[in-house]
Design a protein around this motif. Structure first.
Motif, PDB file in Angstrom:
ATOM      1  N   ALA A  42     107.334  79.609  62.017  1.00 32.00           N
ATOM      2  CA  ALA A  42     107.156  78.685  63.141  1.00 32.00           C
ATOM      3  C   ALA A  42     105.985  77.743  62.900  1.00 32.00           C
ATOM      4  N   ALA A  43     104.868  78.289  62.438  1.00 34.85           N
ATOM      5  CA  ALA A  43     103.676  77.459  62.214  1.00 34.85           C
ATOM      6  C   ALA A  43     103.934  76.391  61.162  1.00 34.85           C
ATOM      7  N   ARG A  44     104.601  76.766  60.084  1.00 37.58           N
ATOM      8  CA  ARG A  44     104.856  75.792  59.016  1.00 37.58           C
ATOM      9  C   ARG A  44     105.809  74.691  59.494  1.00 37.58           C
ATOM     10  N   ILE A  45     106.816  75.056  60.267  1.00 39.92           N
ATOM     11  CA  ILE A  45     107.749  74.061  60.809  1.00 39.92           C
ATOM     12  C   ILE A  45     107.006  73.111  61.743  1.00 39.92           C
ATOM     13  N   ILE A  46     106.222  73.657  62.646  1.00 35.59           N
ATOM     14  CA  ILE A  46     105.491  72.822  63.602  1.00 35.59           C
ATOM     15  C   ILE A  46     104.477  71.942  62.897  1.00 35.59           C
TER      16      ILE A  46
END
Length: 74
Positions: A42-46
């Motif tokens: 999630a963090a990398r996508i965001i």
């Protein structure tokens, strides 16, 4: 609505990000679905989306680049 630079995404972008996250999670081996891996995805996508990326393939690939090797190693 606030722009992504101000901390929020429009509904269309949220739909893309959710789909990318779901696809990326599906590619992580089932036994490796840890809270840490899901959070990292999630963090990398965001983080990439904040920079303006909206291409689902690039977002998913970027998310999995660092996370997937860890999943296989665990």
């Amino acid at each position: 609505m606030l722009s992504h630079a101000e901390g929020a995404f429009d509904p269309e972008t949220l739909t893309i990000l959710k789909a990318v996250y779901d696809e990326a999670c599906a590619l992580v081996p089932e036994g490796q679905h840890t809270p840490e891996i899901r959070t990292n995805l999630a963090a990398r996508i965001i983080n990439l989306a904040i920079k303006g990326e909206r291409d689902p393939i690039r977002l998913r690939t970027y998310a999995l680049m660092e996370v997937a090797p860890r999943a296989k190693a665990g």
